[in-house]
Motif scaffolding. Sequence first.
Motif, mmCIF file in Angstrom:
data_model
loop_
_atom_site.group_PDB
_atom_site.id
_atom_site.type_symbol
_atom_site.label_atom_id
_atom_site.label_comp_id
_atom_site.label_asym_id
_atom_site.label_seq_id
_atom_site.Cartn_x
_atom_site.Cartn_y
_atom_site.Cartn_z
ATOM 1 N N GLY A 299 56.465 82.123 16.114
ATOM 2 C CA GLY A 299 56.186 82.780 14.370
ATOM 3 C C GLY A 299 55.220 81.558 14.446
ATOM 4 N N GLN A 300 55.417 82.109 12.765
ATOM 5 C CA GLN A 300 54.581 81.124 12.073
ATOM 6 C C GLN A 300 53.571 79.644 11.978
ATOM 7 O OE1 GLN A 300 54.010 81.677 7.708
ATOM 8 N NE2 GLN A 300 51.989 80.800 7.356
ATOM 9 N N ALA A 301 53.296 78.837 12.318
ATOM 10 C CA ALA A 301 52.889 77.523 11.798
ATOM 11 C C ALA A 301 52.027 77.259 10.969
ATOM 12 C CB ALA A 301 51.820 77.153 13.272
ATOM 13 N N THR A 302 53.536 76.381 10.404
ATOM 14 C CA THR A 302 52.429 76.219 8.824
ATOM 15 C C THR A 302 52.276 75.264 8.699
ATOM 16 O OG1 THR A 302 54.759 75.434 8.106
ATOM 17 C CG2 THR A 302 53.957 77.171 7.890
ATOM 18 N N SER A 303 52.251 73.169 9.785
ATOM 19 C CA SER A 303 51.686 72.250 9.526
ATOM 20 C C SER A 303 51.382 71.432 11.297
ATOM 21 C CB SER A 303 51.939 71.197 8.698
ATOM 22 O OG SER A 303 51.865 70.061 8.404
ATOM 23 N N LEU A 304 50.597 71.172 11.251
ATOM 24 C CA LEU A 304 50.353 70.383 12.545
ATOM 25 C C LEU A 304 49.415 68.961 12.220
ATOM 26 C CD1 LEU A 304 48.004 73.220 14.180
ATOM 27 C CD2 LEU A 304 50.376 73.026 14.441
ATOM 28 N N PHE A 305 49.772 67.935 13.584
ATOM 29 C CA PHE A 305 49.801 66.815 13.413
ATOM 30 C C PHE A 305 49.581 65.771 14.320
ATOM 31 C CE2 PHE A 305 50.973 62.409 12.630
ATOM 32 C CZ PHE A 305 49.910 61.893 12.033
ATOM 33 N N PHE A 306 48.506 65.160 14.548
ATOM 34 C CA PHE A 306 48.274 64.955 16.612
ATOM 35 C C PHE A 306 48.713 62.922 16.065
ATOM 36 C CE2 PHE A 306 46.125 67.928 17.811
ATOM 37 C CZ PHE A 306 46.422 68.196 19.568
ATOM 38 N N ASN A 307 50.473 62.306 16.513
ATOM 39 C CA ASN A 307 50.681 60.772 16.229
ATOM 40 C C ASN A 307 49.798 60.107 17.560
ATOM 41 O OD1 ASN A 307 51.605 61.110 19.051
ATOM 42 N ND2 ASN A 307 53.466 60.648 18.135
ATOM 43 N N SER A 308 50.081 59.325 16.959
ATOM 44 C CA SER A 308 48.615 57.885 17.853
ATOM 45 C C SER A 308 49.051 57.997 19.767
ATOM 46 C CB SER A 308 49.562 56.686 17.951
ATOM 47 O OG SER A 308 50.444 55.930 17.873
ATOM 48 N N ASP A 319 62.548 82.784 11.414
ATOM 49 C CA ASP A 319 63.446 83.233 10.364
ATOM 50 C C ASP A 319 64.125 81.932 10.070
ATOM 51 O OD1 ASP A 319 63.732 85.517 11.613
ATOM 52 O OD2 ASP A 319 63.763 84.436 13.279
ATOM 53 N N LYS A 320 63.641 80.880 10.158
ATOM 54 C CA LYS A 320 64.377 79.446 9.060
ATOM 55 C C LYS A 320 63.144 78.923 9.282
ATOM 56 C CE LYS A 320 67.238 77.760 12.245
ATOM 57 N NZ LYS A 320 68.418 76.471 12.769
ATOM 58 N N PRO A 321 63.017 77.555 8.889
ATOM 59 C CA PRO A 321 61.777 76.486 8.829
ATOM 60 C C PRO A 321 62.251 75.814 10.026
ATOM 61 C CG PRO A 321 62.971 76.222 6.447
ATOM 62 C CD PRO A 321 63.167 77.175 7.952
ATOM 63 N N TYR A 322 61.183 75.488 10.978
ATOM 64 C CA TYR A 322 61.270 74.266 12.507
ATOM 65 C C TYR A 322 60.624 73.323 12.123
ATOM 66 C CZ TYR A 322 57.454 76.574 14.172
ATOM 67 O OH TYR A 322 56.538 77.093 14.491
ATOM 68 N N LEU A 323 60.768 72.513 13.098
ATOM 69 C CA LEU A 323 60.191 70.926 12.894
ATOM 70 C C LEU A 323 59.791 70.609 14.815
ATOM 71 C CD1 LEU A 323 57.641 68.708 12.635
ATOM 72 C CD2 LEU A 323 59.677 67.383 11.760
ATOM 73 N N LEU A 324 58.273 71.052 15.088
ATOM 74 C CA LEU A 324 58.623 70.930 16.777
ATOM 75 C C LEU A 324 57.947 69.625 17.565
ATOM 76 C CD1 LEU A 324 58.148 74.014 18.689
ATOM 77 C CD2 LEU A 324 60.258 72.962 18.138
ATOM 78 N N LYS A 325 58.026 68.904 17.960
ATOM 79 C CA LYS A 325 57.481 68.038 18.620
ATOM 80 C C LYS A 325 57.182 67.986 20.344
ATOM 81 C CE LYS A 325 58.419 63.765 18.811
ATOM 82 N NZ LYS A 325 58.877 62.262 19.639
ATOM 83 N N TRP A 326 55.393 68.553 20.266
ATOM 84 C CA TRP A 326 54.817 69.232 21.893
ATOM 85 C C TRP A 326 53.950 67.904 22.660
ATOM 86 C CZ3 TRP A 326 49.848 71.174 23.766
ATOM 87 C CH2 TRP A 326 50.398 71.719 24.717
ATOM 88 N N ASN A 327 54.448 67.921 23.577
ATOM 89 C CA ASN A 327 53.624 67.046 24.581
ATOM 90 C C ASN A 327 52.538 68.215 25.187
ATOM 91 O OD1 ASN A 327 52.564 65.363 27.515
ATOM 92 N ND2 ASN A 327 54.487 63.533 26.511
ATOM 93 N N VAL A 328 50.999 67.661 24.983
ATOM 94 C CA VAL A 328 50.703 67.742 25.767
ATOM 95 C C VAL A 328 50.073 67.738 26.994
ATOM 96 C CG1 VAL A 328 47.766 68.353 25.310
ATOM 97 C CG2 VAL A 328 49.595 67.515 23.275
ATOM 98 N N GLU A 329 50.593 66.846 27.467
ATOM 99 C CA GLU A 329 50.777 67.528 29.018
ATOM 100 C C GLU A 329 51.176 67.737 29.557
ATOM 101 O OE1 GLU A 329 47.976 64.897 30.085
ATOM 102 O OE2 GLU A 329 47.001 64.393 28.041
#
Length: 393
Positions: A299-308, A319-329
């Motif tokens: 679905g729609q991505a509303t916010s993105l952030f890379f941590n250290s 369908d509802k709001p969500y928050l994911l952590k995605w490992n680039v590697e």
Amino acid sequence: MRAFKQLIYPFSVGIALLPTKAFAHGGAEEPSAGLPLSMYGLVAMGLLLILFVAFYLNVKKKVQALQNVKKNEDRKKREQLSKRLQLIKWGWILSIVGVVITGSLTVMGDRLTATESEVYLEHVHGLGYSADGKRIVIPAHDGLKSYSDGHWDNVEGEKHDYMGFAAVDDGFYSSGHPAPGSDKKNPFGVVKSTDEGKTFKTLDLYEEMDFHLMSVGYQSHAIYVINPQPNSRMDSTGLYYSIDDTKTWAKSAMKGISEEPTAIAVQPIDKAVVAIGTETGVFLSKDNGDNFEKVISKGQATSLFFNSNGTLFVGGYSDKPYLLKWNVENKQSDEIIIPDLTEDAIAYIAENPVKANEITFATFKKDVYVSNDNGGTWTKVADQGKGIEEKKQ
């Protein structure tokens, strides 16, 4: 009655000299006046004191001029002036008392305002942490707001409308518009501050562009912007980046993306890695935005952030709001349970640069949540823009 009329005259003159705004309520200009009613009272009492002193000296001079007169008519005039002098003297004394009382009320009112003032987020245009990790910093249309140790504050400096706000290891980059009454030009283009907005340095496109979608590498300081219209440095719309603090710009090809960007984030160290959110998911590029691969379809991505560590946080709505952590590697994702958000979604995400287990996010409805255990539990610190103060035990 006659004595009352003699006293009311200087009082009326004093009131006439007051600013008309002192008695205006609900007018469009009232907030800009910025003075409490007690301050106007202090000004009124001060004016009256000056008037009474002037009247007193004038009448006293007349009495002294009639001190040795012999005519009955002149003696009666001197007696009348002497009575008036006493009345004016009482008015003088009462004015001094009024100055003391209104002055005290003004001081008490200022202290009360300082202790009971509330921080309100009129808008939320970004989210980040101070470099020492002690404060959450939010650009909120009328300047920066900060949250630390359960307490909200208005950050010092002019109340600029920062857009495209991006916190970095030595301050922040931003775009936006100047505060009312500021001598800064509109729009900002790209600016940088190293003292939390007390001052800033203009980098490029000052008075020319306002970038709403902008991200900067936390350590690399690589700047990426979605350019909304051609300008003196960018020939067309699209994704542009600079790795030398805007001395030069390069345009990204953006191959693989045909949708409107909704969010952008830059890897903190690797200048070439950038993520873009759209209505259908998240796209990742490892070559400065020339080629993108779709990595998340939720679905729609509303916010993105890379941590250290280079982990990508994704806020979105499906369908509802969500928050994911995605490992680039390894391309693995983990969903973080968030509080129920009614007809709302995550607008901005940040992680504390000093305490990696502390995450915060702000929603489109201006709710702000903080977690100190990697999203295991959440504390609401702002409700629809109103800062929530932590009650000390």
